[in-house]
Design an enzyme around this catalytic site. Structure first.
Site, PDB file in Angstrom:
ATOM      1  N   HIS A   1      23.476  45.054   5.905  1.00 57.91           N
ATOM      2  CA  HIS A   1      24.494  44.845   4.867  1.00 57.91           C
ATOM      3  C   HIS A   1      24.978  43.394   4.869  1.00 57.91           C
ATOM      4  O   HIS A   1      24.795  42.665   5.840  1.00 57.91           O
ATOM      5  CB  HIS A   1      25.692  45.773   5.092  1.00 57.91           C
ATOM      6  CG  HIS A   1      25.439  47.186   4.641  1.00 57.91           C
ATOM      7  ND1 HIS A   1      24.777  48.101   5.424  1.00 57.91           N
ATOM      8  CD2 HIS A   1      25.742  47.823   3.481  1.00 57.91           C
ATOM      9  CE1 HIS A   1      24.684  49.256   4.768  1.00 57.91           C
ATOM     10  NE2 HIS A   1      25.264  49.111   3.585  1.00 57.91           N
TER      11      HIS A   1
ATOM     12  N   GLY B   1      28.373  54.024   6.543  1.00 58.12           N
ATOM     13  CA  GLY B   1      28.542  55.449   6.269  1.00 58.12           C
ATOM     14  C   GLY B   1      27.201  56.105   5.949  1.00 58.12           C
ATOM     15  O   GLY B   1      26.960  57.254   6.322  1.00 58.12           O
TER      16      GLY B   1
ATOM     17  N   ALA C   1      31.487  59.947  -1.132  1.00 59.06           N
ATOM     18  CA  ALA C   1      30.066  59.567  -1.172  1.00 59.06           C
ATOM     19  C   ALA C   1      29.878  58.225  -0.486  1.00 59.06           C
ATOM     20  O   ALA C   1      30.199  57.182  -1.050  1.00 59.06           O
ATOM     21  CB  ALA C   1      29.595  59.482  -2.621  1.00 59.06           C
ATOM     22  N   PRO C   2      29.361  58.233   0.770  1.00 57.59           N
ATOM     23  CA  PRO C   2      29.140  56.962   1.462  1.00 57.59           C
ATOM     24  C   PRO C   2      28.134  56.075   0.726  1.00 57.59           C
ATOM     25  O   PRO C   2      28.109  54.873   0.940  1.00 57.59           O
ATOM     26  CB  PRO C   2      28.577  57.378   2.815  1.00 57.59           C
ATOM     27  CG  PRO C   2      28.853  58.822   2.956  1.00 57.59           C
ATOM     28  CD  PRO C   2      29.009  59.401   1.587  1.00 57.59           C
TER      29      PRO C   2
ATOM     30  N   THR D   1      34.797  54.496  -0.846  1.00 52.12           N
ATOM     31  CA  THR D   1      35.219  53.762   0.348  1.00 52.12           C
ATOM     32  C   THR D   1      34.571  54.378   1.576  1.00 52.12           C
ATOM     33  O   THR D   1      34.600  55.604   1.737  1.00 52.12           O
ATOM     34  CB  THR D   1      36.762  53.850   0.469  1.00 52.12           C
ATOM     35  OG1 THR D   1      37.309  53.367  -0.737  1.00 52.12           O
ATOM     36  CG2 THR D   1      37.284  53.059   1.652  1.00 52.12           C
TER      37      THR D   1
ATOM     38  N   ARG E   1      34.441  44.036  -5.337  1.00 53.17           N
ATOM     39  CA  ARG E   1      33.083  43.955  -5.906  1.00 53.17           C
ATOM     40  C   ARG E   1      32.648  45.288  -6.506  1.00 53.17           C
ATOM     41  O   ARG E   1      32.075  45.338  -7.593  1.00 53.17           O
ATOM     42  CB  ARG E   1      32.100  43.499  -4.819  1.00 53.17           C
ATOM     43  CG  ARG E   1      32.274  42.018  -4.493  1.00 53.17           C
ATOM     44  CD  ARG E   1      31.718  41.674  -3.130  1.00 53.17           C
ATOM     45  NE  ARG E   1      32.499  42.312  -2.080  1.00 53.17           N
ATOM     46  CZ  ARG E   1      32.386  42.052  -0.788  1.00 53.17           C
ATOM     47  NH1 ARG E   1      31.492  41.188  -0.376  1.00 53.17           N
ATOM     48  NH2 ARG E   1      33.146  42.656   0.100  1.00 53.17           N
TER      49      ARG E   1
ATOM     50  N   LYS F   1      31.147  43.284   5.211  1.00 58.65           N
ATOM     51  CA  LYS F   1      31.357  44.723   5.408  1.00 58.65           C
ATOM     52  C   LYS F   1      32.238  44.947   6.637  1.00 58.65           C
ATOM     53  O   LYS F   1      32.011  44.351   7.683  1.00 58.65           O
ATOM     54  CB  LYS F   1      30.004  45.431   5.574  1.00 58.65           C
ATOM     55  CG  LYS F   1      30.123  46.940   5.642  1.00 58.65           C
ATOM     56  CD  LYS F   1      28.781  47.613   5.474  1.00 58.65           C
ATOM     57  CE  LYS F   1      28.878  49.122   5.636  1.00 58.65           C
ATOM     58  NZ  LYS F   1      29.789  49.746   4.667  1.00 58.65           N
TER      59      LYS F   1
ATOM     60  N   GLY G   1      41.420  49.475  -6.233  1.00 59.02           N
ATOM     61  CA  GLY G   1      40.581  48.346  -5.786  1.00 59.02           C
ATOM     62  C   GLY G   1      39.830  47.687  -6.925  1.00 59.02           C
ATOM     63  O   GLY G   1      38.675  47.267  -6.739  1.00 59.02           O
TER      64      GLY G   1
HETATM   65  P1  NAP Z   1      35.786  44.410  -1.560  1.00 57.93           P
HETATM   66  O1  NAP Z   1      35.090  43.539  -2.536  1.00 57.93           O
HETATM   67  O2  NAP Z   1      36.358  43.812  -0.315  1.00 57.93           O
HETATM   68  O3  NAP Z   1      36.945  45.182  -2.356  1.00 57.93           O
HETATM   69  C1  NAP Z   1      37.922  45.958  -1.709  1.00 57.93           C
HETATM   70  C2  NAP Z   1      39.124  46.060  -2.626  1.00 57.93           C
HETATM   71  O4  NAP Z   1      40.129  46.863  -1.963  1.00 57.93           O
HETATM   72  C3  NAP Z   1      39.764  44.697  -2.941  1.00 57.93           C
HETATM   73  O5  NAP Z   1      40.095  44.649  -4.299  1.00 57.93           O
HETATM   74  C4  NAP Z   1      41.018  44.720  -2.058  1.00 57.93           C
HETATM   75  O6  NAP Z   1      42.076  43.950  -2.584  1.00 57.93           O
HETATM   76  C5  NAP Z   1      41.370  46.180  -2.095  1.00 57.93           C
HETATM   77  N1  NAP Z   1      42.290  46.518  -0.996  1.00 57.93           N
HETATM   78  C6  NAP Z   1      42.159  46.175   0.314  1.00 57.93           C
HETATM   79  N2  NAP Z   1      43.241  46.588   0.991  1.00 57.93           N
HETATM   80  C7  NAP Z   1      44.062  47.173   0.083  1.00 57.93           C
HETATM   81  C8  NAP Z   1      45.356  47.753   0.157  1.00 57.93           C
HETATM   82  N3  NAP Z   1      46.009  47.829   1.333  1.00 57.93           N
HETATM   83  N4  NAP Z   1      45.899  48.265  -0.976  1.00 57.93           N
HETATM   84  C9  NAP Z   1      45.239  48.204  -2.162  1.00 57.93           C
HETATM   85  N5  NAP Z   1      44.020  47.629  -2.300  1.00 57.93           N
HETATM   86  C10 NAP Z   1      43.455  47.115  -1.195  1.00 57.93           C
HETATM   87  O7  NAP Z   1      34.808  45.594  -1.057  1.00 57.93           O
HETATM   88  P2  NAP Z   1      33.638  46.307  -1.882  1.00 57.93           P
HETATM   89  O8  NAP Z   1      32.340  45.701  -1.535  1.00 57.93           O
HETATM   90  O9  NAP Z   1      34.044  46.450  -3.305  1.00 57.93           O
HETATM   91  O10 NAP Z   1      33.681  47.737  -1.183  1.00 57.93           O
HETATM   92  C11 NAP Z   1      34.796  48.595  -1.289  1.00 57.93           C
HETATM   93  C12 NAP Z   1      34.527  49.839  -0.451  1.00 57.93           C
HETATM   94  O11 NAP Z   1      33.398  50.528  -0.999  1.00 57.93           O
HETATM   95  C13 NAP Z   1      34.170  49.548   1.014  1.00 57.93           C
HETATM   96  O12 NAP Z   1      34.691  50.574   1.837  1.00 57.93           O
HETATM   97  C14 NAP Z   1      32.653  49.575   1.019  1.00 57.93           C
HETATM   98  O13 NAP Z   1      32.113  49.887   2.292  1.00 57.93           O
HETATM   99  C15 NAP Z   1      32.415  50.690   0.025  1.00 57.93           C
HETATM  100  N6  NAP Z   1      31.099  50.696  -0.631  1.00 57.93           N
HETATM  101  C16 NAP Z   1      30.648  51.910  -0.978  1.00 57.93           C
HETATM  102  C17 NAP Z   1      29.452  52.039  -1.652  1.00 57.93           C
HETATM  103  C18 NAP Z   1      28.990  53.422  -2.042  1.00 57.93           C
HETATM  104  O14 NAP Z   1      27.915  53.543  -2.647  1.00 57.93           O
HETATM  105  N7  NAP Z   1      29.747  54.455  -1.715  1.00 57.93           N
HETATM  106  C19 NAP Z   1      28.711  50.890  -1.983  1.00 57.93           C
HETATM  107  C20 NAP Z   1      29.205  49.638  -1.637  1.00 57.93           C
HETATM  108  C21 NAP Z   1      30.426  49.564  -0.966  1.00 57.93           C
HETATM  109  P3  NAP Z   1      42.307  42.408  -2.089  1.00 57.93           P
HETATM  110  O15 NAP Z   1      41.382  41.593  -2.947  1.00 57.93           O
HETATM  111  O16 NAP Z   1      43.742  42.170  -2.355  1.00 57.93           O
HETATM  112  O17 NAP Z   1      41.949  42.347  -0.636  1.00 57.93           O
END
Ligand code: NAP
Length: 269
Positions: free
Chosen positions: A158, A168, A128-129, A103, A17, A162, A13
């Site tokens: 959020h 999580g 880690a959520p 994730t 972001r 999201k 990914g």
């Molecule tokens: P985001 O900007 O939507 O990024 C998600 C990435 O995953 C994008 O690059 C997307 O590619 C890719 N993706 C989606 N479907 C895919 C597939 N089938 N195969 C390969 N790649 C794929 O989301 P984000 O804000 O970065 O968040 C990502 C995850 O982290 C989410 O689950 C979010 O809830 C979580 N998160 C966790 C924390 C933490 O502290 N643990 C903090 C913030 C967010 P495309 O651009 O092609 O769609």
């Protein structure tokens, strides 16, 4: 002095972001090396040719199996979606690679399956959520408070992109509170929702409310109430860089683990 060995990292990914920040973290951290990225676009290319990643070289794979067959890696950092994230995590463990999963949205069944796979392979995995250290403290403080306040409601807020609700972190907070709080159905026993959903989700009698708005990043407040007093514990992440110190801690620690650890609070004392 002992030389710290380099941790070879694959990020899934990278254009997301969180993924973008993780790529920068790996680039800037001594002893971390980005050996490949998993991206459903740009298969076969190099990250340095993708907009925003000039000077950061890593082969791009759409097929994670192929990646682990061709690239030697220690850790997978997954920052994608729950559906594909679970597949990535299982595949990493099957190839001897330790997952660090940011994730969110994994189910209890997913966690059970991963726990068994870690036990079978003897590999560590951290899910880690929330990677923000302040959020981990918010959860720990909430667990402390729940020993004295049985009535609690969680409001998580959020950004509007999201995918999962509740967050999580909210579910994890409720789980930690549950460990110390006796089950209680909160509110009036005859309470009725005149509009379905008005009282939010219900875990063990605790209510969780999810707010989604543009402009927000990741925020949560845990409200406790007792006779004549309330206590509010709140954490705010204002950017995604706030999560990266936690990602670093997780990558360093997963190398020493041989079990599944759910929640960074189990790593940070
Ligand atoms: P985001 O900007 O939507 O990024 C998600 C990435 O995953 C994008 O690059 C997307 O590619 C890719 N993706 C989606 N479907 C895919 C597939 N089938 N195969 C390969 N790649 C794929 O989301 P984000 O804000 O970065 O968040 C990502 C995850 O982290 C989410 O689950 C979010 O809830 C979580 N998160 C966790 C924390 C933490 O502290 N643990 C903090 C913030 C967010 P495309 O651009 O092609 O769609």
């Amino acid at each position: 002095m002992n030389k710290v060995s380099t941790v070879k990292i694959v990020i899934a990914g990278p254009r997301g972001r969180m993924g973008k920040e993780a790529v920068l973290l790996v680039k800037e951290t001594e002893n971390f090396e980005l050996v490949a990225v998993i991206d459903r676009k740009n298969d076969g290319g190099n990250l340095q040719d993708v907009e925003g990643f000039a000077g950061i070289s890593a082969p791009i794979y759409s097929d994670i199996e192929k990646c682990f067959q061709e690239v030697q890696a220690d850790v997978l950092v997954d920052l994608t979606t729950p559906e594909v994230g679970m597949h990535h995590t299982v595949t990493a463990l099957q190839h001897g690679v330790r997952p660090v999963v940011g994730t969110t949205g994994f189910s209890q069944d997913d966690l059970k399956e991963l726990e068994q796979l870690c036990a079978k392979t003897g590999l560590g995995c951290i899910i880690a959520p929330n990677f923000a250290i302040g959020a981990i403290l918010m959860m720990k403080f909430s667990q402390m408070a729940a020993k004295y306040f049985q009535d609690v409601e969680i409001i998580e807020l959020h950004h509007d992109q999201k995918l999962d609700a509740p967050s999580g972190t909210a579910v994890k907070t409720a789980d930690m509170i549950r460990e110390v709080r006796e089950t209680k159905q909160q509110g009036h026993p005859n309470e009725k929702e005149t509009i379905p959903g008005a009282r939010g989700a219900n875990i063990d009698g605790m209510h969780i409310h999810s707010v989604r708005l543009p402009g927000l990043i990741a925020h949560q407040q845990v409200l406790f109430g007792a006779d004549g007093q309330t206590l509010t514990i709140r954490h705010d992440s204002y950017n995604r860089a706030s999560f990266m110190s936690g990602v670093k801690v997780a990558v360093e620690n997963v190398m020493k683990l041989d079990v599944l650890v759910y929640g960074l609070e189990n790593i940070i004392e």
